[in-house]
Design a protein around this motif. Structure first.
Motif: not given
Length: 643
Positions: A450-469
């Motif tokens: 588990x890593x922080x979202x801050x270290x991941x490029x925003x373009x990668x996060x935008x396309x990544x499958x995501x579950x939001x609680x």
């Protein structure tokens, strides 16, 4: 003697049909498994690093599934063939005794029986080689349904497989017949003719050793599963109960089945046909035990394995709800997270995005070692702490920040809890992150890192499958917030329970499919053995059935009595198999209660009913056909002579 083996096989082929099918199925499974494993050797040339990593993980899963299939197939082949040959040789004891009286030595007798095994092995190998081409298609279909890359496997047939087929078929057949041949050769011919002494003994030394040798660990595993406070230990002990308990009851069935049959037989006494069936149960101990044995294995194996999986799927649902602090879950891509957070009534929106990342493990004084496969997720540390109620086994979640990493539940078997740092590679970005906590294993699967979202490029996060609680603000209706999220089309919106159940179902489907295929394999072997035992047992009683007809019973009554007797034995086998499965599942229930605080058990009742009805129909049909065929000759022609 080898020529006599061929003659015997030709004249009495009906005695060997069950063993022949078992060998053919075992050879087919070995051939298909070897083809698939060989095809999953390495990722194809030209694959990108990401594709190679994904395929390597998938190929590992393929090899694991095929390895279990091969092991179970070989185990059941030897087990069932040994049981089948033992019964077949016993039913031929008078024939073998006559050979001894006519001058055949013990060595001649063993040569005859082993020769029959060789013939059976060669024929089974040939049939299995042909059947293997069909089985491999079925296995590829199964792998495809499990979302494994079946289309990327090279499943071309190689000539060396024919050598493997022959070796497996002949080896399994000879191994299965060797013990029965040795025991048959030691019986004195006069004892066999009179059915006294060693020839009449049902509980042989081998049965006692196997039965007691398996009963002791079965009882120990059953007690351990009830007293263990660890869920995984209870599940592993449950597997031990299934295998050792089924074999123990199968081997000790000559002691158990007659007693149970005597109790059940009391209900049959008022009927003339029922009384005839009761007599058959009382006198045919070896026959009834041989029929009930495979049913014990069938129910214990299939219901036990599937019950473990369905119960663990239900436990994963409960655990996920217990460890997730939220009311709503949204499944989307990372691009929707900001819209979710801005929805009125949302107090906390903790997003978890699955990343196409690579993890390397730094080693002191040496280059970092890449993990073969790791599931990496990116979260907001503060939101993750606010929506997760899972205490780490080492470290502190309070130290989790935008500059650190946490080892997730999936890392328990792949990464040492003492790992002090990880290196994450995602796209062109490489970050070294210290490890501040290690989460414990969970019932359901979890991420490795588990890593922080801050270290991941925003373009990668935008396309990544995501579950939001989502945690709803105080004083706001959950239904209102759920409707607002659905109206904004941010993704699939579910309440916590529905989402948890769906996650468990999706993750459990793969395991259930794999174990269902393996359990189904065991079921096919057991049914083959049951059909063979019923058919051989009834067909070898021609004189006994003829005597009953001479004393006044009609042909229909005699056949009906044989069917009733077989159904009673079937009921006993199902009952004893149910005892094995129930013992296993009660231990799993206790383990779930220790881990989760509530007892969780999900019995696959539809499977239980299907097995029961299917077994009854198969046994009834087999015994009716065998009985009708065995009573075709005129009874007077059989009463006067010995078979």
């Amino acid at each position: 003697m080898l020529r006599m083996s061929l003659q015997t096989f030709r004249d009495r082929w009906t005695l060997f049909v069950g063993a022949l099918l078992s060998i053919a199925l075992g050879v087919a499974l070995v051939q298909a498994g070897a083809v698939v494993i060989d095809g999953a050797g390495s990722p194809p040339a030209g694959a990108t690093p990401a594709e190679s990593a994904e395929l390597a993980r998938s190929f590992d899963d393929v090899n694991a599934i095929m390895g279990m299939s091969l092991f179970l197939g070989l185990f059941l082949s030897v087990f069932i063939i040994s049981s089948t040959f033992s019964f077949t040789v016993t039913e031929r004891r008078r024939e073998l005794a006559l050979l001894r009286l006519s001058g055949a030595s013990r060595a001649n007798l063993m040569t005859l029986l082993v020769g029959e095994g060789l013939v059976l092995g060669v024929l089974g190998s040939g049939l299995g080689a042909l059947l293997g081409t069909v089985v491999v298609r079925g296995q590829l279909w199964l792998l495809g349904n499990l979302d494994l890359p079946a289309d990327r496997l090279d499943v071309s047939f190689s000539p060396w497989l024919l050598v493997v087929d022959l070796g497996v078929g002949v080896g399994v057949a000879v191994a299965g017949v060797a013990l029965a041949a040795r025991r048959a050769s030691r019986v004195r011919p006069l004892e066999a003719l009179r059915d006294v002494g060693q020839a009449a003994r049902v509980m042989t030394l081998g049965r006692w050793l196997w039965g007691l040798g398996m009963a002791v660990p079965a009882v120990a595993a059953a007690i351990g599963s009830q007293t263990s406070s660890d869920m995984l230990t209870s599940v592993l002990l449950g597997f031990a109960v299934i295998f050792t308990g089924s074999i123990a009851l199968q081997q000790l069935s000559p002691l158990i089945v007659p007693g149970v049959g005597a109790v059940v037989g009391l209900a049959l006494r008022p009927s003339v046909v029922g009384d005839l069936a009761r007599s058959g149960l009382r006198d045919g101990v070896r026959r009834t035990a041989t029929t009930a044995g495979p049913l014990i294995v069938l129910v214990g194996l299939v219901v036990g394995l599937m019950g473990i999986l369905t119960s663990q799927t239900a436990a994963a649902t409960v655990e996920r709800e217990q460890t997730t602090k939220g009311e709503i879950v949204v499944e989307s891509t990372g691009a929707s997270v900001s819209r979710i957070r801005s929805t009125p009534g949302v107090a906390v929106a903790a997003a978890t995005s699955t990343l196409p990342a690579r993890i390397l493990l730094p080693r002191t004084g040496r280059a970092a070692q890449p993990m073969k496969w790791a599931e990496v997720v990116a979260v907001d540390p503060a939101g993750y702490r606010a929506t997760t109620d899972l205490a780490p086994k080492t470290g502190r979640l309070s130290d989790f920040s935008d500059h650190a990493a946490v080892l997730g539940p999936g890392a328990a078997v792949s990464i040492s809890p003492k790992q002090s740092a990880v290196v994450m590679q995602v796209g062109s970005v490489t970050r070294r992150l210290p490890v501040v906590a290690h989460l414990p294993e969970t019932v359901g699967p979890g991420p490795d890192v588990i890593v922080p979202r801050a270290v991941v490029p925003s373009a990668v996060l935008a396309k990544a499958p995501t579950q939001t609680v989502v945690r709803v603000a105080a004083g706001t209706s959950v239904a209102t917030v759920r409707d607002r999220l659905r109206a904004s089309h941010v993704g699939m919106v579910r309440d916590l329970h529905s989402w948890s159940a769906e996650q468990s179902r999706q993750q459990g489907d793969e395991n259930v499919s794999v174990m269902g295929a393996l359990a189904g394999l065991g079921g096919v072997y057991a049914l083959i053995s049951v059909i063979n035992a019923v058919a051989v047992g009834v067909s070898q009683r021609k004189r006994e059935l003829a005597v009953a007809r001479v004393t006044g019973f009609s042909r229909a009554q005699v056949v009906l009595a044989a069917v009733v007797e077989s159904l009673v034995v079937t009921a006993i086998g199902l009952l004893l198999g149910g005892v094995v499965a129930a013992t296993c599942l009660m231990g799993v229930r206790r383990g779930n209660e220790s881990a989760l605080g509530v007892p969780v058990l999900d019995v696959p009742w539809m499977l239980v009913i299907g097995l029961g009805v299917g077994s009854v129909l198969v046994v009834a049909a087999t015994s009716a056909v065998a009985g009708w065929s065995s009573t075709r000759p005129r009874p007077v022609s059989l009463v006067a002579g010995r078979e």
